[in-house]
Design a protein around this motif. Sequence first.
Motif, PDB file in Angstrom:
ATOM      1  N   ARG A   1       1.037  -0.811  -0.144  1.00  0.00           N
ATOM      2  CA  ARG A   1       0.454  -0.230   0.195  1.00  0.00           C
ATOM      3  C   ARG A   1       1.247   1.484   0.695  1.00  0.00           C
ATOM      4  O   ARG A   1       2.473   1.542   0.122  1.00  0.00           O
ATOM      5  CB  ARG A   1      -0.622  -0.199   0.707  1.00  0.00           C
ATOM      6  CG  ARG A   1      -2.021  -0.842   1.336  1.00  0.00           C
ATOM      7  CD  ARG A   1      -3.064  -1.635   2.696  1.00  0.00           C
ATOM      8  NE  ARG A   1      -2.099  -1.439   3.364  1.00  0.00           N
ATOM      9  CZ  ARG A   1      -3.030  -1.462   5.209  1.00  0.00           C
ATOM     10  NH1 ARG A   1      -4.316  -0.752   4.809  1.00  0.00           N
ATOM     11  NH2 ARG A   1      -2.306  -1.370   5.556  1.00  0.00           N
ATOM     12  N   THR A   2       0.786   2.665  -0.246  1.00  0.00           N
ATOM     13  CA  THR A   2       1.122   3.418  -0.136  1.00  0.00           C
ATOM     14  C   THR A   2       0.469   4.755   1.156  1.00  0.00           C
ATOM     15  O   THR A   2      -0.563   4.872   1.091  1.00  0.00           O
ATOM     16  CB  THR A   2       0.497   4.143  -1.876  1.00  0.00           C
ATOM     17  OG1 THR A   2       1.195   3.065  -2.678  1.00  0.00           O
ATOM     18  CG2 THR A   2       1.370   5.937  -1.932  1.00  0.00           C
ATOM     19  N   LEU A   3       1.528   4.954   1.737  1.00  0.00           N
ATOM     20  CA  LEU A   3       1.321   6.120   2.518  1.00  0.00           C
ATOM     21  C   LEU A   3       0.485   7.422   1.828  1.00  0.00           C
ATOM     22  O   LEU A   3       1.020   7.888   0.390  1.00  0.00           O
ATOM     23  CB  LEU A   3       2.409   6.917   3.371  1.00  0.00           C
ATOM     24  CG  LEU A   3       2.603   5.679   4.049  1.00  0.00           C
ATOM     25  CD1 LEU A   3       3.744   6.301   4.748  1.00  0.00           C
ATOM     26  CD2 LEU A   3       1.453   5.447   5.197  1.00  0.00           C
ATOM     27  N   HIS A   4      -0.397   8.063   2.530  1.00  0.00           N
ATOM     28  CA  HIS A   4      -1.425   9.368   2.225  1.00  0.00           C
ATOM     29  C   HIS A   4      -0.526  10.295   2.175  1.00  0.00           C
ATOM     30  O   HIS A   4       0.111  10.517   2.847  1.00  0.00           O
ATOM     31  CB  HIS A   4      -3.051   9.275   2.665  1.00  0.00           C
ATOM     32  CG  HIS A   4      -4.140   7.877   2.205  1.00  0.00           C
ATOM     33  ND1 HIS A   4      -4.629   8.345   0.955  1.00  0.00           N
ATOM     34  CD2 HIS A   4      -4.418   7.439   2.695  1.00  0.00           C
ATOM     35  CE1 HIS A   4      -5.306   7.284   0.865  1.00  0.00           C
ATOM     36  NE2 HIS A   4      -4.994   6.360   1.643  1.00  0.00           N
ATOM     37  N   THR A   5      -0.683  11.360   1.259  1.00  0.00           N
ATOM     38  CA  THR A   5       0.541  12.595   1.299  1.00  0.00           C
ATOM     39  C   THR A   5      -0.228  12.948   2.181  1.00  0.00           C
ATOM     40  O   THR A   5      -1.824  13.814   2.292  1.00  0.00           O
ATOM     41  CB  THR A   5       0.269  12.873   0.265  1.00  0.00           C
ATOM     42  OG1 THR A   5       0.860  12.140  -1.064  1.00  0.00           O
ATOM     43  CG2 THR A   5       0.937  14.241   0.005  1.00  0.00           C
ATOM     44  N   GLY A   6       0.526  13.795   2.710  1.00  0.00           N
ATOM     45  CA  GLY A   6      -0.945  14.973   3.842  1.00  0.00           C
ATOM     46  C   GLY A   6      -0.190  14.419   5.331  1.00  0.00           C
ATOM     47  O   GLY A   6      -1.307  15.349   6.207  1.00  0.00           O
ATOM     48  N   LEU A   7      -0.681  12.848   5.757  1.00  0.00           N
ATOM     49  CA  LEU A   7      -0.713  13.013   7.071  1.00  0.00           C
ATOM     50  C   LEU A   7       0.575  12.148   7.545  1.00  0.00           C
ATOM     51  O   LEU A   7      -0.459  12.763   9.598  1.00  0.00           O
ATOM     52  CB  LEU A   7      -1.584  11.492   6.304  1.00  0.00           C
ATOM     53  CG  LEU A   7      -2.831  11.794   5.826  1.00  0.00           C
ATOM     54  CD1 LEU A   7      -3.896  10.133   5.488  1.00  0.00           C
ATOM     55  CD2 LEU A   7      -3.986  12.994   6.178  1.00  0.00           C
ATOM     56  N   ILE A   8       1.186  12.655   7.714  1.00  0.00           N
ATOM     57  CA  ILE A   8       2.478  12.339   8.478  1.00  0.00           C
ATOM     58  C   ILE A   8       3.352  12.660   8.160  1.00  0.00           C
ATOM     59  O   ILE A   8       4.008  12.856   7.710  1.00  0.00           O
ATOM     60  CB  ILE A   8       2.995  10.430   8.429  1.00  0.00           C
ATOM     61  CG1 ILE A   8       1.508   9.376   8.944  1.00  0.00           C
ATOM     62  CG2 ILE A   8       4.039  10.199   9.492  1.00  0.00           C
ATOM     63  CD1 ILE A   8       1.720   8.245   8.145  1.00  0.00           C
ATOM     64  N   PHE A   9       4.240  13.615   9.579  1.00  0.00           N
ATOM     65  CA  PHE A   9       5.288  14.355   8.934  1.00  0.00           C
ATOM     66  C   PHE A   9       5.785  13.704   9.983  1.00  0.00           C
ATOM     67  O   PHE A   9       5.685  13.538  10.943  1.00  0.00           O
ATOM     68  CB  PHE A   9       4.613  15.509   9.587  1.00  0.00           C
ATOM     69  CG  PHE A   9       3.258  16.309   8.535  1.00  0.00           C
ATOM     70  CD1 PHE A   9       3.850  17.183   7.431  1.00  0.00           C
ATOM     71  CD2 PHE A   9       2.322  16.165   9.133  1.00  0.00           C
ATOM     72  CE1 PHE A   9       2.508  17.589   6.610  1.00  0.00           C
ATOM     73  CE2 PHE A   9       1.078  16.699   8.276  1.00  0.00           C
ATOM     74  CZ  PHE A   9       1.576  16.993   6.930  1.00  0.00           C
ATOM     75  N   ARG A  10       7.277  14.631   9.965  1.00  0.00           N
ATOM     76  CA  ARG A  10       9.062  14.195  11.335  1.00  0.00           C
ATOM     77  C   ARG A  10       9.275  15.786  11.015  1.00  0.00           C
ATOM     78  O   ARG A  10       9.184  16.181  10.055  1.00  0.00           O
ATOM     79  CB  ARG A  10       9.050  13.243  10.920  1.00  0.00           C
ATOM     80  CG  ARG A  10       9.864  13.399   9.505  1.00  0.00           C
ATOM     81  CD  ARG A  10      10.966  12.143   9.006  1.00  0.00           C
ATOM     82  NE  ARG A  10      12.281  12.926   9.342  1.00  0.00           N
ATOM     83  CZ  ARG A  10      12.938  13.635   9.303  1.00  0.00           C
ATOM     84  NH1 ARG A  10      12.469  14.428   9.208  1.00  0.00           N
ATOM     85  NH2 ARG A  10      14.306  13.469   9.235  1.00  0.00           N
ATOM     86  N   SER A  11      10.026  15.776  12.359  1.00  0.00           N
ATOM     87  CA  SER A  11      11.460  16.260  12.530  1.00  0.00           C
ATOM     88  C   SER A  11      11.155  15.939  13.470  1.00  0.00           C
ATOM     89  O   SER A  11      11.189  15.658  14.637  1.00  0.00           O
ATOM     90  CB  SER A  11      10.378  17.737  13.019  1.00  0.00           C
ATOM     91  OG  SER A  11      11.051  18.797  12.797  1.00  0.00           O
ATOM     92  N   GLY A  12      12.692  16.586  14.276  1.00  0.00           N
ATOM     93  CA  GLY A  12      13.807  16.744  15.230  1.00  0.00           C
ATOM     94  C   GLY A  12      13.402  17.381  16.446  1.00  0.00           C
ATOM     95  O   GLY A  12      13.225  17.353  17.543  1.00  0.00           O
ATOM     96  N   GLU A  13      12.794  18.561  16.433  1.00  0.00           N
ATOM     97  CA  GLU A  13      12.002  19.691  16.990  1.00  0.00           C
ATOM     98  C   GLU A  13      10.491  20.280  16.618  1.00  0.00           C
ATOM     99  O   GLU A  13      10.530  21.216  17.007  1.00  0.00           O
ATOM    100  CB  GLU A  13      12.742  20.844  17.118  1.00  0.00           C
ATOM    101  CG  GLU A  13      14.215  20.375  16.959  1.00  0.00           C
ATOM    102  CD  GLU A  13      15.137  20.244  18.328  1.00  0.00           C
ATOM    103  OE1 GLU A  13      14.422  20.250  19.450  1.00  0.00           O
ATOM    104  OE2 GLU A  13      15.480  19.036  18.837  1.00  0.00           O
TER     105      GLU A  13
END
Length: 52
Positions: free
Chosen positions: A28-40
């Motif tokens: 399957r493919t992850l939907h755009t704009g739903l999961i975000f990541r950052s160090g801070e």
Amino acid sequence: MSWAGEITGLEGQPNFRYLGGYQTSDGRTLHTGLIFRSGELPRMPDADLDPF
């Protein structure tokens, strides 16, 4: 702001990215704009939250 991997234009998050579009191990493919990541994420100013 575009949804192309790294999201630019955020003052408090120079390395903020989304994980959409990647294929999962079950095909399957992850939907755009739903999961975000950052160090801070706890340091993200309120103005950077407006687009979301």
